[in-house]
Design an enzyme around this catalytic site. Structure first.
Site, PDB file in Angstrom:
ATOM      1  N   ARG A  17     -11.757  12.257   7.308  1.00 11.74           N
ATOM      2  CA  ARG A  17     -11.710  11.612   8.629  1.00 11.74           C
ATOM      3  C   ARG A  17     -11.693  12.629   9.751  1.00 11.74           C
ATOM      4  NH1 ARG A  17      -9.139   6.505   6.927  1.00 11.74           N
ATOM      5  NH2 ARG A  17      -9.038   5.013   8.627  1.00 11.74           N
ATOM      6  N   ARG A  26      -8.754  -9.959  10.717  1.00 12.45           N
ATOM      7  CA  ARG A  26      -8.019  -9.372   9.601  1.00 12.45           C
ATOM      8  C   ARG A  26      -6.525  -9.310   9.911  1.00 12.45           C
ATOM      9  NH1 ARG A  26     -10.088  -3.707   7.480  1.00 12.45           N
ATOM     10  NH2 ARG A  26      -8.767  -2.824   9.084  1.00 12.45           N
ATOM     11  N   ARG A  62      -7.227   2.968  17.192  1.00 11.92           N
ATOM     12  CA  ARG A  62      -7.906   3.336  15.950  1.00 11.92           C
ATOM     13  C   ARG A  62      -9.394   3.616  16.194  1.00 11.92           C
ATOM     14  NH1 ARG A  62      -6.160   1.670  10.808  1.00 11.92           N
ATOM     15  NH2 ARG A  62      -7.893   0.260  10.507  1.00 11.92           N
ATOM     16  N   ARG A 116      -1.223  -7.597   9.181  1.00 16.65           N
ATOM     17  CA  ARG A 116      -1.079  -6.136   9.159  1.00 16.65           C
ATOM     18  C   ARG A 116      -0.524  -5.630  10.483  1.00 16.65           C
ATOM     19  NH1 ARG A 116      -5.931  -2.826   6.444  1.00 16.65           N
ATOM     20  NH2 ARG A 116      -5.253  -1.453   8.093  1.00 16.65           N
ATOM     21  N   LYS A 176     -16.216  -1.293   5.387  1.00 17.30           N
ATOM     22  CA  LYS A 176     -16.261  -0.130   4.498  1.00 17.30           C
ATOM     23  C   LYS A 176     -15.441  -0.328   3.218  1.00 17.30           C
ATOM     24  CE  LYS A 176     -14.085   3.170   6.544  1.00 17.30           C
ATOM     25  NZ  LYS A 176     -12.831   3.459   5.814  1.00 17.30           N
TER      26      LYS A 176
HETATM   27  P1  AMP Z   1      -7.478   2.795   6.496  1.00 18.11           P
HETATM   28  O1  AMP Z   1      -6.965   1.713   5.609  1.00 18.11           O
HETATM   29  O2  AMP Z   1      -8.484   3.671   5.829  1.00 18.11           O
HETATM   30  O3  AMP Z   1      -7.966   2.292   7.811  1.00 18.11           O
HETATM   31  O4  AMP Z   1      -6.229   3.754   6.820  1.00 18.11           O
HETATM   32  C1  AMP Z   1      -5.053   3.252   7.432  1.00 18.11           C
HETATM   33  C2  AMP Z   1      -4.318   4.387   8.146  1.00 18.11           C
HETATM   34  O5  AMP Z   1      -3.950   5.402   7.199  1.00 18.11           O
HETATM   35  C3  AMP Z   1      -5.131   5.131   9.204  1.00 18.11           C
HETATM   36  O6  AMP Z   1      -5.110   4.473  10.437  1.00 18.11           O
HETATM   37  C4  AMP Z   1      -4.425   6.468   9.250  1.00 18.11           C
HETATM   38  O7  AMP Z   1      -3.213   6.393   9.945  1.00 18.11           O
HETATM   39  C5  AMP Z   1      -4.087   6.692   7.779  1.00 18.11           C
HETATM   40  N1  AMP Z   1      -5.165   7.422   7.065  1.00 18.11           N
HETATM   41  C6  AMP Z   1      -5.952   6.951   6.063  1.00 18.11           C
HETATM   42  N2  AMP Z   1      -6.807   7.890   5.647  1.00 18.11           N
HETATM   43  C7  AMP Z   1      -6.574   8.992   6.390  1.00 18.11           C
HETATM   44  C8  AMP Z   1      -7.130  10.284   6.458  1.00 18.11           C
HETATM   45  N3  AMP Z   1      -8.146  10.646   5.656  1.00 18.11           N
HETATM   46  N4  AMP Z   1      -6.621  11.166   7.369  1.00 18.11           N
HETATM   47  C9  AMP Z   1      -5.611  10.816   8.174  1.00 18.11           C
HETATM   48  N5  AMP Z   1      -5.050   9.612   8.181  1.00 18.11           N
HETATM   49  C10 AMP Z   1      -5.512   8.689   7.296  1.00 18.11           C
END
Ligand code: AMP
Length: 186
Positions: free
Chosen positions: A88, A127, A144, A133, A13
């Site tokens: 989300r 990754r 996740r 990470r 994504k």
């Molecule tokens: P991502 O890089 O989009 O996978 O986001 C990494 C982490 O940031 C996620 O696992 C959540 O802990 C937090 N996060 C990102 N976007 C959101 C969202 N819209 N709502 C809640 N937590 C978020």
């Protein structure tokens, strides 16, 4: 053009969102990136978000909705955007709709990247190695995914009811997936 990208962690994504944003001249807004920057800069938001992120849980809706609301209200998204990683939860999706309609902004398409669990697990492991990470260790990856299924997947139906969903098979080579998204939005 205003797009929302949906898909499980490891669906590609983020990569596709960056490329599509570049192709169509859209602002790319990744809440994950914003939060990681906030954690690094040790802002109040970062300090509040850090624990949730390191466990692979979502940060509380109020925190993230406030952040997006500031950005929407700033007018920064007026010439087209891709939201990557937001909304989300159903609550986030409903809040977003409210904010956008306040500014007479319409969502044109919601791109849903479909990838099997086995492929997701492989990609995320890769990754984690490449980027080191800390939120991508195996146990957290599983969390996740579970969080995605429980909290994020229900918004697919929310957007299906609005006839906005464009499903894209995401297991092909990145270039092929990119072309599929381009034709879906063109
Ligand atoms: P991502 O890089 O989009 O996978 O986001 C990494 C982490 O940031 C996620 O696992 C959540 O802990 C937090 N996060 C990102 N976007 C959101 C969202 N819209 N709502 C809640 N937590 C978020």
């Amino acid at each position: 053009m205003n797009l929302i990208f949906l898909g499980p962690p490891g669906s590609g994504k983020g990569t596709q969102a960056i490329r599509i944003a570049e192709k169509f001249g859209l602002v790319h807004l990744s809440t994950g990136d914003l939060l990681r920057e906030a954690v690094k800069a040790k802002t109040e938001l970062g300090q509040q978000a850090e624990g949730f992120m390191s466990r692979g849980d979502l940060v509380p809706d109020d925190l993230i909705i406030g952040l997006i609301e500031e950005i929407v209200d700033s007018g920064e998204l007026a010439n087209g955007f891709i939201l990557d990683g937001f909304p989300r939860t159903i609550k986030q999706a409903e809040s977003l709709q409210e904010m956008l309609s306040r500014h007479s902004i319409k969502t044109d398409h919601v791109i849903l990247l479909k990838v099997s669990d086995a492929v997701i697990a492989e990609r995320i492991k890769g990754r984690a190695k490449a980027e080191g990470r800390s939120d991508d260790t195996q146990k957290i990856v599983l969390n996740r995914l579970a969080v995605y299924v429980e909290q994020t997947e229900p918004i697919v139906e929310f957007y299906r009811n609005e006839s906005l969903i464009k499903e894209i098979e995401g297991e092909a080579a990145p270039e092929e997936v990119f072309e599929r998204i381009v034709s879906a939005v063109s």
